[in-house]
Every structure is written in structure tokens, then in C-alpha cells.
Scaffold this motif. Structure first.
Motif, PDB file in Angstrom:
ATOM      1  N   THR A  45     -14.788  -4.047 -29.590  1.00  0.00           N
ATOM      2  CA  THR A  45     -13.557  -3.297 -29.895  1.00  0.00           C
ATOM      3  C   THR A  45     -12.674  -4.044 -30.892  1.00  0.00           C
ATOM      4  O   THR A  45     -11.765  -3.443 -31.473  1.00  0.00           O
ATOM      5  N   VAL A  46     -12.919  -5.335 -31.079  1.00  0.00           N
ATOM      6  CA  VAL A  46     -12.089  -6.130 -32.002  1.00  0.00           C
ATOM      7  C   VAL A  46     -12.190  -5.579 -33.422  1.00  0.00           C
ATOM      8  O   VAL A  46     -11.195  -5.512 -34.146  1.00  0.00           O
ATOM      9  N   THR A  47     -13.393  -5.166 -33.805  1.00  0.00           N
ATOM     10  CA  THR A  47     -13.599  -4.628 -35.163  1.00  0.00           C
ATOM     11  C   THR A  47     -12.739  -3.390 -35.401  1.00  0.00           C
ATOM     12  O   THR A  47     -12.124  -3.235 -36.462  1.00  0.00           O
ATOM     13  N   ALA A  48     -12.692  -2.497 -34.398  1.00  0.00           N
ATOM     14  CA  ALA A  48     -11.897  -1.260 -34.537  1.00  0.00           C
ATOM     15  C   ALA A  48     -10.421  -1.590 -34.730  1.00  0.00           C
ATOM     16  O   ALA A  48      -9.724  -0.939 -35.521  1.00  0.00           O
ATOM     17  N   TRP A  49      -9.929  -2.595 -34.013  1.00  0.00           N
ATOM     18  CA  TRP A  49      -8.529  -3.011 -34.184  1.00  0.00           C
ATOM     19  C   TRP A  49      -8.277  -3.517 -35.597  1.00  0.00           C
ATOM     20  O   TRP A  49      -7.258  -3.191 -36.212  1.00  0.00           O
ATOM     21  N   MET A  50      -9.196  -4.318 -36.113  1.00  0.00           N
ATOM     22  CA  MET A  50      -9.039  -4.845 -37.484  1.00  0.00           C
ATOM     23  C   MET A  50      -8.953  -3.703 -38.493  1.00  0.00           C
ATOM     24  O   MET A  50      -8.089  -3.697 -39.374  1.00  0.00           O
ATOM     25  N   THR A  58     -15.559   7.203 -38.020  1.00  0.00           N
ATOM     26  CA  THR A  58     -14.756   7.997 -37.081  1.00  0.00           C
ATOM     27  C   THR A  58     -13.265   7.861 -37.386  1.00  0.00           C
ATOM     28  O   THR A  58     -12.524   8.857 -37.422  1.00  0.00           O
ATOM     29  N   LEU A  59     -12.822   6.635 -37.615  1.00  0.00           N
ATOM     30  CA  LEU A  59     -11.403   6.390 -37.893  1.00  0.00           C
ATOM     31  C   LEU A  59     -10.977   7.029 -39.218  1.00  0.00           C
ATOM     32  O   LEU A  59      -9.864   7.576 -39.332  1.00  0.00           O
ATOM     33  N   VAL A  60     -11.863   6.974 -40.230  1.00  0.00           N
ATOM     34  CA  VAL A  60     -11.552   7.605 -41.521  1.00  0.00           C
ATOM     35  C   VAL A  60     -11.444   9.120 -41.349  1.00  0.00           C
ATOM     36  O   VAL A  60     -10.522   9.766 -41.879  1.00  0.00           O
ATOM     37  N   MET A  61     -12.383   9.711 -40.611  1.00  0.00           N
ATOM     38  CA  MET A  61     -12.339  11.161 -40.376  1.00  0.00           C
ATOM     39  C   MET A  61     -11.045  11.560 -39.656  1.00  0.00           C
ATOM     40  O   MET A  61     -10.426  12.582 -39.974  1.00  0.00           O
ATOM     41  N   PRO A  80      -8.518  13.536 -29.608  1.00  0.00           N
ATOM     42  CA  PRO A  80      -9.481  13.717 -28.502  1.00  0.00           C
ATOM     43  C   PRO A  80     -10.933  13.718 -28.985  1.00  0.00           C
ATOM     44  O   PRO A  80     -11.812  13.172 -28.320  1.00  0.00           O
ATOM     45  N   ILE A  81     -11.169  14.345 -30.150  1.00  0.00           N
ATOM     46  CA  ILE A  81     -12.540  14.390 -30.690  1.00  0.00           C
ATOM     47  C   ILE A  81     -12.982  12.986 -31.116  1.00  0.00           C
ATOM     48  O   ILE A  81     -14.128  12.575 -30.889  1.00  0.00           O
ATOM     49  N   ALA A  82     -12.061  12.229 -31.745  1.00  0.00           N
ATOM     50  CA  ALA A  82     -12.378  10.854 -32.159  1.00  0.00           C
ATOM     51  C   ALA A  82     -12.704  10.001 -30.942  1.00  0.00           C
ATOM     52  O   ALA A  82     -13.642   9.186 -30.963  1.00  0.00           O
ATOM     53  N   ALA A  83     -11.949  10.189 -29.845  1.00  0.00           N
ATOM     54  CA  ALA A  83     -12.209   9.438 -28.603  1.00  0.00           C
ATOM     55  C   ALA A  83     -13.595   9.779 -28.065  1.00  0.00           C
ATOM     56  O   ALA A  83     -14.329   8.892 -27.593  1.00  0.00           O
ATOM     57  N   THR A 100      -5.179   6.381 -35.321  1.00  0.00           N
ATOM     58  CA  THR A 100      -6.282   5.411 -35.471  1.00  0.00           C
ATOM     59  C   THR A 100      -6.048   4.200 -34.566  1.00  0.00           C
ATOM     60  O   THR A 100      -6.995   3.662 -33.977  1.00  0.00           O
ATOM     61  N   LEU A 101      -4.783   3.779 -34.467  1.00  0.00           N
ATOM     62  CA  LEU A 101      -4.453   2.690 -33.528  1.00  0.00           C
ATOM     63  C   LEU A 101      -4.704   3.131 -32.093  1.00  0.00           C
ATOM     64  O   LEU A 101      -5.187   2.342 -31.264  1.00  0.00           O
ATOM     65  N   ALA A 102      -4.390   4.389 -31.801  1.00  0.00           N
ATOM     66  CA  ALA A 102      -4.589   4.922 -30.449  1.00  0.00           C
ATOM     67  C   ALA A 102      -6.077   4.931 -30.080  1.00  0.00           C
ATOM     68  O   ALA A 102      -6.436   4.656 -28.929  1.00  0.00           O
ATOM     69  N   VAL A 103      -6.925   5.242 -31.061  1.00  0.00           N
ATOM     70  CA  VAL A 103      -8.378   5.222 -30.812  1.00  0.00           C
ATOM     71  C   VAL A 103      -8.842   3.807 -30.471  1.00  0.00           C
ATOM     72  O   VAL A 103      -9.651   3.605 -29.553  1.00  0.00           O
ATOM     73  N   SER A 104      -8.321   2.811 -31.217  1.00  0.00           N
ATOM     74  CA  SER A 104      -8.664   1.419 -30.922  1.00  0.00           C
ATOM     75  C   SER A 104      -8.186   1.028 -29.532  1.00  0.00           C
ATOM     76  O   SER A 104      -8.900   0.332 -28.786  1.00  0.00           O
ATOM     77  N   LEU A 105      -6.991   1.484 -29.164  1.00  0.00           N
ATOM     78  CA  LEU A 105      -6.458   1.209 -27.829  1.00  0.00           C
ATOM     79  C   LEU A 105      -7.334   1.878 -26.766  1.00  0.00           C
ATOM     80  O   LEU A 105      -7.655   1.267 -25.736  1.00  0.00           O
ATOM     81  N   PHE A 106      -7.706   3.129 -27.026  1.00  0.00           N
ATOM     82  CA  PHE A 106      -8.592   3.859 -26.114  1.00  0.00           C
ATOM     83  C   PHE A 106      -9.906   3.099 -25.931  1.00  0.00           C
ATOM     84  O   PHE A 106     -10.387   2.911 -24.803  1.00  0.00           O
ATOM     85  N   HIS A 107     -10.487   2.670 -27.039  1.00  0.00           N
ATOM     86  CA  HIS A 107     -11.764   1.951 -27.034  1.00  0.00           C
ATOM     87  C   HIS A 107     -11.664   0.682 -26.176  1.00  0.00           C
ATOM     88  O   HIS A 107     -12.523   0.411 -25.330  1.00  0.00           O
TER      89      HIS A 107
END
Length: 579
Positions: A98-103, A207-210, A219-222, A303-310
Motif C-alpha cells: 500500500t506504500v506505493t499507492a500513497w506515494m 486505477t488512481l488515474v482513472m 466505490p468502483i476504484a475501491a 485518490t488519497l481516500a483510495v490509498s487510505l482504503f487500501h
């Protein structure tokens, strides 16, 4: 403006730049952290929670959960850690990824990172040509970091614009109208995306770019992130196809663990997403809800929320299921049953499973430890052959012959594995270690050959009706004891930190073998002069004596290779000059 095939190729190229940047960044970090990686691995065989920390830290350093899980599968396959011990590392790797998604979320969408990335490359590029290796490795990592975000920017620009391509958005949007079924559809989409890119980091970036570009909502990204959690287990399962049953079990555990996580998350999906939304609203009160954000600030927060979710999902999954690991293990063991042919014969590294260079070298070193253990078993068989009085000579002869064939196989397998590692860009220290390991396996294989040749000499002597008298056999027994001391010394040196060994002790043991050989030569000639035994028996005694002394030489060569320096030649020159 319609989206053309050439635009699609540019998007693929942007993805290639991103993945290449991730690889350069990962390789550079691993070289910088080389010794730290080896020390981290020592925590693997501890408690499950230490294993989780090990998996998290290793994945953070390697920037790839696939690297960590393939490495774990390789280690289990080699018998270096047990299947149970591997479970903690696999769970920790899930959190580390998940660290990569945060970056990406922080630097890729909340900041204009491309100018900074270009500046970073400009600053560190000259250091590539510097003499100091650590500086070069750090420069490589920073350049990879810059390329990674340039690739991400290209991906953002390569994704088709919604306003200019409404038909593409409508095609995607039609799959979001089925409620819970839509979540399942995009979980599958996330899984497929990870399989296609062979990188959960690349799949997360897409996913984050989309999400940022408005193609999908939060919700779809999650849901896609959940799919990517499943997809990332496939690499290890592919690696385990050619592994033994224990490697397959470790890979299956990763898959089952992540599947269970996705199942319970699907049950709690709605309240979980609302909790993430409430958390984001609390920290960014002016941004509004991120569940269906439409403006740029809202999508950046999403996008930050997705990283938090992850992150929260993976941590919660570990905390929730860590107590159920024994039950999951039983399920996996019931499905992946042990077969009769799963005995370790040290053919594991022929499977081609490669982790990062540093971790692969640690694995190869462990295999050499097992190689030395096998050589010690051959030594015990030789002692049994010469001194067992219960007519078990035939059994010992078969054991020595069988183990000699295994030593040939081990040398070839490890040599091929080391050659694969050498194909990576390595540090000077890593190159030195690999050359040393090539030298070690060559000398250990020669020791196996010598024991086999001694067994053949014994067999020939038996067929001719000759045997060593007890007083001569006693002398050979004492020589064997000295050689065994040298073998134990090699095993101790291999089990310690690389290069940190007491060569003085090794030199003392080698000299004691040489001095006793000289003493027994005098004994041999005295026996011939006094008719203590025949010339035929004397030849056998001399053969044993010279071969055992040669084993001592090979064992000392192994010690020198472990230490990374030659001392015997220098010692002999000093003795010669003084003599």
C-alpha cells in the motif's frame, strides 16, 4: 476528437515508462539497502507478528509485494523457512504494497511532481558517473523515482478525455449501474488489470488515474483495488507451479488469505466506504464527499481516500484473520496434499524462481550451508564404511554413491542460479560474493568426488581380498577426525555473517591436517621398510592419506571464499622464507 489507435499505443508506452521507473527505483533501493535486507530476513523465522513486520519492511524496500512473495515461496521451496513461518511475511507484504499507492496519491495528484521529477533526475544524474558505489546506487534509485512520476504524468495525459470521448465513458458507465454486481464486475476488472500488467503498483496507478480523470468514482476504484489484491497473488502462484508442495502451499495461502479478505470486505463495503468518506471529510472539510466527487480537488482527495482504503483494508484484514491462520493453513494443506516425491533433494533452485538479487544471494548462501551439511553426511558414511563391523559396507557404498550424484546436481543447480543472479545489475560487493559462492560450490563438489573415489578404493581393496591392518586403520581414523573438525568449522563459518569469520582457526585446522599427513607419511615408509604391510595395502593407505589431505585443502578454500581473501598462499610464502 476521437481516441485513436496511436493514442492507445502512447498510453501503453506511458505505462511502460512507469513500470520501468518503478523497476529502476526498486533495484536502486535494494542495492542501497543490500545488507539491511539480509538482516531483515533473519526476522523471518521468529513470531508471526515479526514475520508481518518483515514482510512489510521488505516490500517497502523492494517496492514490490510480488518480489517479496516470490522470495518467500522460493525460501519455503528450499526448506529455509517453514510454510507456517511464511504466512506472517505474506500478510506483511500485503500491507507493504500500500506504500506505493500513497506515494502516487500524494506526489502524483496532490502536487505538480513532473518538474520536481525532472529536477531530481538532473541533480542525481551526474552521480551515476561517480566512483563511490553507494552514491551511484542512490542516484539510480532517485532517477528511477523521477522516471516513475514522469511515466505517471504521461499516463494521466494518455487517458482519454471524458468531454472529447463521451462514447467511451458511456461504455464504462453502463457497468456501474448494477449495484452490488457492479462491484463484483470491477473486482474482476482489477484482477485482470493486475494480471495484464504483472504489477499491482502499475494496476494501482492506472486505477488512481482513472479515478482522478473522472472515468470511475470512488466505490468502483475501491472495488478495483480489491481485485488487484487478488491479482497480485497470481505471480507467486505461477512461480510455485514448478516448486514443491510447501512452495505451492505458501502461494495458495496468499491467494486464500486475500480471497477471505475480499469476501468480508464485500459484506461491509458500504459502511466501510462511508467511514472512509467521513474520515476524508473530517480532514478536508471544504472538499465535500469523495464518494461521487466531480471537481478536481474532490477527485484528488478521492485518490488519497483510495490509498487510505487500501491500507486500512489490508491492516484490518491482517488483524482480523491473523488468529485464524492455523485454520486457513489446514484448508490449504487439505487442498494441497503432500506427495511422496516431496523430499528435498536440493533441486529447488532449478525452478527458476527469482526474487531480488540481494535476497536471491541470501537464498543461494543458505543452499550452500545445506551443501556443506550433505558433505558432512558423506564424511560420516566414509567413517561407517571403514569402521563399521556389522557388514553394512554395501549400504554405506550405496549412500556415498547416491550422495555424490546429488552433489553434482547441487553444484550445477546453484551455479545456474548464481548465473541468473549475475544477469542483474549488481554492486561490486554482490559480484564478489557471487564469485566466492561459485568457488565454494566447486570445492564442496570436489570434496564429494574425493569421498566417492575413496569408497571406490575401498571397494577395489575388498574385491582383491586386502584390508588395512588395525594400527594403520587407527591412523586413518585420526586423520578423519581432523578432517571432520575442518568440516564443522566450514559449517560454522557458513552459518555466520558473510565474511565475518575466524580464518586463524581455519588455518590452524588446515595446518594440523598437513602436519599429521607428514607424520603418517613417515609411518607409511616405516611400515614398508619393516614389512608392516604389503605394497598393495600401502598404496591404499597412501591413497586415503593424500585424498583426506586434499579434502582439507578444499575445505580451507571454502573458508577463504567466505572471508573473501586468500591467506594460505601468503602464509606458506612466509614459512618458506623463514625456513
Amino acid at each position: 476528437m476521437t481516441y485513436t489507435f496511436w493514442d492507445f499505443l502512447q498510453l501503453i508506452g506511458a505505462l511502460g515508462i512507469f513500470i520501468y521507473g518503478m523497476k529502476v527505483f526498486s533495484d536502486g533501493l535494494q542495492k542501497v539497502a543490500g545488507n539491511k535486507l539480509r538482516s531483515i530476513l533473519k526476522g523471518m523465522t521468529s513470531t508471526r507478528f515479526r514475520g508481518i513486520l518483515t514482510g512489510f519492511t521488505t516490500t517497502t524496500i523492494t517496492q514490490s509485494s510480488s518480489t517479496t512473495t516470490v522470495m518467500v515461496v522460493s525460501f519455503v521451496n528450499a526448506g529455509l523457512i517453514t510454510f507456517i513461518e511464511s504466512t506472517g511475511v505474506i500478510m506483511g507484504a500485503n500491507i507493504g504494497t500500500t506504500v506505493t499507492a500513497w506515494m502516487i496519491s500524494i506526489f502524483g495528484f496532490k502536487m505538480q511532481i513532473t518538474p520536481l521529477a525532472m529536477m531530481l533526475i538532473g541533480i542525481f544524474f551526474p552521480f551515476i558517473f561517480f566512483g563511490r558505489e553507494k552514491l551511484r546506487n542512490l542516484a539510480e534509485a532517485m532517477i528511477g523515482f523521477g522516471i516513475l512520476f514522469i511515466g505517471l504524468d504521461f499516463i494521466k495525459n494518455g487517458v482519454p478525455n471524458i468531454q472529447d470521448n463521451p462514447e467511451m465513458f458511456m461504455f464504462l458507465d453502463q457497468f456501474t449501474e448494477f449495484g452490488f454486481a457492479s462491484i463484483l464486475i470491477f473486482i474482476v476488472a482489477g484482477t485482470i488489470l493486475t494480471l495484464v500488467t504483472q504489477s499491482s503498483s502499475a494496476a494501482s496507478a492506472i486505477t488512481l488515474v482513472m479515478l482522478f480523470e473522472g472515468w470511475i468514482d470512488f466505490p468502483i476504484a475501491a472495488a478495483m483495488i480489491l481485485g488487484e489484491n487478488i491479482g497480485t497473488t497470481v505471480t507467486a502462484n505461477i512461480a510455485a507451479v514448478v516448486g514443491n508442495v510447501y512452495a505451492k502451499r505458501a502461494a495458495r495461502f496468499h491467494f486464500v488469505f486475500n480471497i477471505f479478505g475480499v469476501i468480508w470486505m464485500l459484506i461491509l463495503m458500504q459502511p466501510f466506504l462511508m467511514g472512509i468518506d467521513a474520515t476524508m471529510s473530517y480532514f478536508s472539510p471544504g472538499a465535500g464527499s469523495i464518494l461521487h466527487a466531480t471537481d478536481e480537488l474532490g477527485r484528488a482527495n478521492a485518490t488519497l481516500a483510495v490509498s487510505l482504503f487500501h491500507t486500512v483494508f489490508n491492516i484490518a484484514n491482517v488483524l482480523l484473520l491473523v488468529g485464524f491462520v492455523p485454520y486457513i493453513v489446514r484448508i490449504v494443506e487439505k487442498y494441497q496434499k503432500e506427495k511422496e516425491d516431496t523430499q528435498h533433494r536440493l533441486q529447488y533452485i532449478s525452478s527458476g524462481m527469482m526474487s531480488s538479487p540481494e535476497l536471491s544471494m541470501s537464498q543461494a548462501h543458505k543452499e550452500i550451508e545445506l551443501f556443506a551439511k550433505l558433505v558432512e553426511k558423506m564424511h560420516f558414511s566414509m567413517q561407517g564404511l571403514l569402521f563399521n563391523k556389522q557388514n553394512k559396507q554395501e549400504q554405506f557404498l550405496k549412500k556415498i554413491e547416491k550422495r555424490e550424484k546429488i552433489t553434482d546436481n547441487i553444484e550445477l543447480e546453484i551455479a545456474e542460479y548464481l548465473t541468473k543472479i549475475s544477469s542483474f545489475t549488481l554492486t561490486e560487493e554482490a559480484t564478489r560474493r557471487i564469485r566466492g559462492m561459485h568457488s565454494m560450490i566447486n570445492d564442496l563438489e570436489r570434496v564429494g568426488d574425493i569421498y566417492f573415489q575413496m569408497s571406490k578404493t575401498f571397494e577395489r581393496m575388498q574385491s582383491e581380498g586386502n584390508e588395512l591392518p588395525d594400527h594403520a586403520l587407527e591412523k586413518i581414523g585420526r586423520m578423519l577426525d581432523r578432517v571432520h573438525d575442518a568440516i564443522r568449522n566450514v559449517r560454522e563459518n557458513l552459518s555466520g555473517d558473510n565474511g565475518d569469520i575466524d580464518l586463524e582457526k581455519s588455518l590452524h585446522l588446515e595446518n594440523s591436517i598437513d602436519l599429521y599427513r607428514d607424520e603418517l607419511l613417515e609411518f607409511h615408509y616405516a611400515q614398508l621398510e619393516d614389512n608392516g604391510y604389503s605394497n598393495q595395502v600401502g598404496f591404499v593407505f597412501l591413497d586415503y592419506l593424500n585424498r583426506l589431505e586434499k579434502i582439507g585443502d578444499h575445505l580451507f578454500n571454502v573458508n577463504e571464499a567466505i572471508a573473501g581473501k586468500k591467506v594460505k598462499a601468503a602464509y606458506e610464502r612466509v614459512v618458506e622464507e623463514r625456513g
